[in-house]
Design an enzyme around this catalytic site. Structure first.
Site, PDB file in Angstrom:
ATOM      1  N   HIS A  60      33.030  30.270   9.687  1.00 31.64           N
ATOM      2  CA  HIS A  60      31.760  30.226  10.417  1.00 31.64           C
ATOM      3  C   HIS A  60      30.620  30.794   9.572  1.00 31.64           C
ATOM      4  O   HIS A  60      30.414  32.010   9.538  1.00 31.64           O
ATOM      5  CB  HIS A  60      31.916  31.024  11.717  1.00 31.64           C
ATOM      6  CG  HIS A  60      30.826  30.782  12.700  1.00 31.64           C
ATOM      7  ND1 HIS A  60      31.040  30.738  14.046  1.00 31.64           N
ATOM      8  CD2 HIS A  60      29.492  30.567  12.541  1.00 31.64           C
ATOM      9  CE1 HIS A  60      29.899  30.505  14.684  1.00 31.64           C
ATOM     10  NE2 HIS A  60      28.948  30.408  13.776  1.00 31.64           N
ATOM     11  N   HIS A  62      26.395  29.881   8.096  1.00 32.87           N
ATOM     12  CA  HIS A  62      25.206  29.016   8.112  1.00 32.87           C
ATOM     13  C   HIS A  62      24.612  29.044   6.707  1.00 32.87           C
ATOM     14  O   HIS A  62      24.144  30.087   6.256  1.00 32.87           O
ATOM     15  CB  HIS A  62      24.205  29.512   9.151  1.00 32.87           C
ATOM     16  CG  HIS A  62      24.756  29.471  10.554  1.00 32.87           C
ATOM     17  ND1 HIS A  62      24.645  28.365  11.353  1.00 32.87           N
ATOM     18  CD2 HIS A  62      25.457  30.390  11.268  1.00 32.87           C
ATOM     19  CE1 HIS A  62      25.243  28.614  12.527  1.00 32.87           C
ATOM     20  NE2 HIS A  62      25.750  29.831  12.490  1.00 32.87           N
ATOM     21  N   LEU A  63      24.667  27.901   6.028  1.00 35.08           N
ATOM     22  CA  LEU A  63      24.236  27.848   4.628  1.00 35.08           C
ATOM     23  C   LEU A  63      22.772  27.458   4.484  1.00 35.08           C
ATOM     24  O   LEU A  63      22.188  27.583   3.417  1.00 35.08           O
ATOM     25  CB  LEU A  63      25.123  26.861   3.850  1.00 35.08           C
ATOM     26  CG  LEU A  63      26.424  27.423   3.287  1.00 35.08           C
ATOM     27  CD1 LEU A  63      27.243  28.165   4.335  1.00 35.08           C
ATOM     28  CD2 LEU A  63      27.281  26.305   2.691  1.00 35.08           C
ATOM     29  N   ARG A  64      22.178  26.941   5.573  1.00 39.32           N
ATOM     30  CA  ARG A  64      20.737  26.640   5.672  1.00 39.32           C
ATOM     31  C   ARG A  64      20.271  25.471   4.815  1.00 39.32           C
ATOM     32  O   ARG A  64      19.086  25.155   4.830  1.00 39.32           O
ATOM     33  CB  ARG A  64      19.888  27.870   5.332  1.00 39.32           C
ATOM     34  CG  ARG A  64      20.201  29.114   6.143  1.00 39.32           C
ATOM     35  CD  ARG A  64      20.027  28.921   7.619  1.00 39.32           C
ATOM     36  NE  ARG A  64      20.119  30.176   8.366  1.00 39.32           N
ATOM     37  CZ  ARG A  64      20.481  30.247   9.645  1.00 39.32           C
ATOM     38  NH1 ARG A  64      20.786  29.146  10.312  1.00 39.32           N
ATOM     39  NH2 ARG A  64      20.525  31.401  10.255  1.00 39.32           N
ATOM     40  N   ASN A  94      23.797  23.180  11.894  1.00 35.18           N
ATOM     41  CA  ASN A  94      22.413  23.280  12.393  1.00 35.18           C
ATOM     42  C   ASN A  94      21.404  23.438  11.263  1.00 35.18           C
ATOM     43  O   ASN A  94      20.607  24.365  11.221  1.00 35.18           O
ATOM     44  CB  ASN A  94      22.281  24.412  13.426  1.00 35.18           C
ATOM     45  CG  ASN A  94      22.662  25.771  12.872  1.00 35.18           C
ATOM     46  OD1 ASN A  94      23.351  25.865  11.852  1.00 35.18           O
ATOM     47  ND2 ASN A  94      22.214  26.828  13.520  1.00 35.18           N
ATOM     48  N   ASP A 152      27.258  24.556  17.108  1.00 36.71           N
ATOM     49  CA  ASP A 152      27.008  25.997  17.064  1.00 36.71           C
ATOM     50  C   ASP A 152      25.520  26.347  17.031  1.00 36.71           C
ATOM     51  O   ASP A 152      24.728  25.708  16.363  1.00 36.71           O
ATOM     52  CB  ASP A 152      27.688  26.644  15.862  1.00 36.71           C
ATOM     53  CG  ASP A 152      27.553  28.146  15.914  1.00 36.71           C
ATOM     54  OD1 ASP A 152      28.001  28.737  16.896  1.00 36.71           O
ATOM     55  OD2 ASP A 152      26.947  28.724  14.994  1.00 36.71           O
ATOM     56  N   HIS A 179      30.682  27.128  20.574  1.00 32.05           N
ATOM     57  CA  HIS A 179      29.731  28.222  20.860  1.00 32.05           C
ATOM     58  C   HIS A 179      29.530  28.217  22.372  1.00 32.05           C
ATOM     59  O   HIS A 179      28.939  27.296  22.916  1.00 32.05           O
ATOM     60  CB  HIS A 179      28.424  27.956  20.108  1.00 32.05           C
ATOM     61  CG  HIS A 179      27.285  28.874  20.467  1.00 32.05           C
ATOM     62  ND1 HIS A 179      26.717  29.729  19.550  1.00 32.05           N
ATOM     63  CD2 HIS A 179      26.615  29.052  21.624  1.00 32.05           C
ATOM     64  CE1 HIS A 179      25.732  30.405  20.149  1.00 32.05           C
ATOM     65  NE2 HIS A 179      25.641  30.005  21.408  1.00 32.05           N
ATOM     66  N   HIS A 232      32.973  33.195  17.728  1.00 31.86           N
ATOM     67  CA  HIS A 232      32.442  34.540  18.009  1.00 31.86           C
ATOM     68  C   HIS A 232      32.643  35.039  19.448  1.00 31.86           C
ATOM     69  O   HIS A 232      31.679  35.262  20.187  1.00 31.86           O
ATOM     70  CB  HIS A 232      30.963  34.640  17.622  1.00 31.86           C
ATOM     71  CG  HIS A 232      30.107  33.449  17.966  1.00 31.86           C
ATOM     72  ND1 HIS A 232      30.058  32.902  19.219  1.00 31.86           N
ATOM     73  CD2 HIS A 232      29.271  32.698  17.197  1.00 31.86           C
ATOM     74  CE1 HIS A 232      29.221  31.891  19.224  1.00 31.86           C
ATOM     75  NE2 HIS A 232      28.743  31.742  18.011  1.00 31.86           N
ATOM     76  N   ASP A 305      30.031  34.547  10.859  1.00 30.68           N
ATOM     77  CA  ASP A 305      28.794  34.017  11.474  1.00 30.68           C
ATOM     78  C   ASP A 305      27.590  34.403  10.612  1.00 30.68           C
ATOM     79  O   ASP A 305      26.540  34.813  11.120  1.00 30.68           O
ATOM     80  CB  ASP A 305      28.617  34.478  12.926  1.00 30.68           C
ATOM     81  CG  ASP A 305      27.551  33.648  13.650  1.00 30.68           C
ATOM     82  OD1 ASP A 305      27.019  32.684  13.052  1.00 30.68           O
ATOM     83  OD2 ASP A 305      27.246  33.962  14.818  1.00 30.68           O
TER      84      ASP A 305
HETATM   85 ZN   LIG Z   1      27.257  30.432  17.489  1.00 30.46          ZN
END
Ligand SMILES: [Zn+2]
Length: 425
Positions: A60, A62-64, A94, A152, A179, A232, A305
């Site tokens: 989990h 977030h690499l953006r 996302n 997510d 999520h 999470h 996360d």
């Molecule tokens: Zn989440």
């Protein structure tokens, strides 16, 4: 180039190994595991007094990239992962644009090949543009290499859409990462709803917002004979629901993050935006339930996360700051210090939850284990090394980590991906 790792305490939960062994690596694979291997031509790594584990996998993050490279990109996230002891990371969809089609998935995979030190597994969106209404072309995405789907950051409110997603995912032999948040209940909430939210005068996010969706999706998973992974987990109620579902042999797995295991809502007394995270830091009873869930095996996986944001975005009033904690570079030391070195969780169980279990859930047969023929992804730990968290030294572009200044015992000291030492560089 062959690599020989000598005299390490080799812990491989998949084969219940915990003994002093050597590991020989050739062409990106493990070719021999036994005491006292001789290989004159190999590069030597002395792992005496160190722990050698299967490479850690973060399910989990977030690499953006694409779209928000001011916060993070594939290259910097992979540097942070390597430094943090992770050999593989999953990239949540996302991004901007959202990873809801083959084009974005292929972009991430090809950029990762060029620029990433660790392996990156793109997770695709369940619904188009994360809107919760129309399913993505899940079959096409699976054929592009996606192993898991998630919206997510958002939660699909429409139960029929969720039902269909679980059915397709089962057919494709992938997994839904869920999520869980009833957005009508969480609304404008900023922190966990309870005594502290009233005291601090901040809008609350009730535990029920999470519990209701965990309950709904367990019911849908059972009906669809599918499987689901709860992201999470943060509430006592959700722990109870997952425990019951497992007892009834429903195929549910769950993850917990270091911040939900270590911090509670009272920490928000200074209104630090680096503690603003979703799901929010919960009450002390929730933290206790989560730690127990780890000890019992109700929680399967430890995940970061990792959610980087720029300093400017977080340097605003609490209600205006985005949710998220930058976690790749602190997760392993936090968990070693707080769970393993305090004898709350055995070392082999910790390693299982951060390597072999994620590999199993994602269907990565050559990862998460140290047997002959497995990918040569390894994480080497020094349980006695003391560190002080300093966000200024992060490889991540962002600094939004609430553990700055914490003294921790235990750290990853070497990360090997496909037989190549990627940290230290
Ligand atoms: Zn989440």
């Amino acid at each position: 180039m062959r690599l020989l790792i000598k005299n390490g305490r080799v812990i491989d939960p998949s084969s219940r190994t915990d003994e002093t062994l050597d590991i020989l690596i050739d062409k990106g694979k493990i070719v021999e595991v036994k005491p006292k291997i001789e290989a004159d031509d190999a590069q030597l790594v002395d792992a005496s007094r160190l722990v050698v584990a299967p490479g850690f996998i973060d399910m989990h993050a977030h690499l953006r990239e694409p779209g928000q490279e001011d916060k993070e990109d594939i290259g910097t996230a992979s540097l942070a992962a390597a430094k943090g002891g992770f050999t593989s990371i999953c990239a949540m969809p996302n991004t901007q644009p959202v990873n809801d089609n083959r084009g974005v998935t292929e972009y991430i995979l090809s950029e990762a090949k060029k620029r990433a030190l660790v392996t990156i597994f793109p997770i695709a969106a369940i619904t188009k543009n994360l809107e919760g209404e129309e399913l993505t072309d899940m079959a096409d995405l699976a054929s592009a290499g996606v192993r898991a789907f998630s919206d997510d950051g958002k939660c699909i409110q429409n139960s029929l859409v969720m039902r269909r997603a679980l059915e397709y995912s089962n057919f494709l032999q992938t997994v839904i990462i869920d999520h869980c948040e009833d957005s009508n209940l969480s609304q404008e909430g900023l922190m966990h709803e309870g005594f502290c939210s009233h005291l601090f005068g901040l809008n609350g996010i009730p535990s029920a917002a999470e519990d209701i969706m965990v309950a709904r999706d367990i019911i849908l998973t059972e009906a669809a004979r599918s499987r689901i992974h709860i992201a999470h987990l943060s509430t006592r109620g959700a722990v109870y629901l997952v425990r019951e579902a497992k007892r009834r042999k429903i195929r549910v797995t769950a993850e917990a993050t270091p911040h939900h295991l270590i911090l509670s809502d009272s920490a928000l007394e200074n209104y630090s935006t680096n503690l603003k995270v979703n799901p929010p830091l919960r009450g002390q009873e929730d933290v206790r339930a989560l730690v127990e869930a780890i000890q019992e095996g109700v929680v399967d996986v430890l995940a970061t996360d990792h959610a980087p944001h720029t300093v400017e975005e977080k340097a605003v009033e609490f209600d205006r700051a985005p949710f998220g904690i930058d976690g790749l570079e602190t997760a392993v030391s936090l968990l070693l210090d707080r769970l393993v070195n305090k004898n709350i969780v055995p070392l082999s169980r910790f390693i299982e939850m951060i390597s072999s279990k994620p590999a199993q859930i994602l269907g990565l047969k050559d990862k998460g284990r140290l047997g002959v023929g497995a990918d040569a992804d390894l994480t080497i730990l020094n349980l006695h090394k003391e560190i002080v968290v300093d966000v200024q030294e992060f490889c991540s572009k962002s600094r939004n980590n609430p553990f700055h200044g914490w003294k921790l015992k235990g750290a990853p000291v070497m990360t090997i991906v496909a037989g190549r030492i990627v940290y230290p560089s």
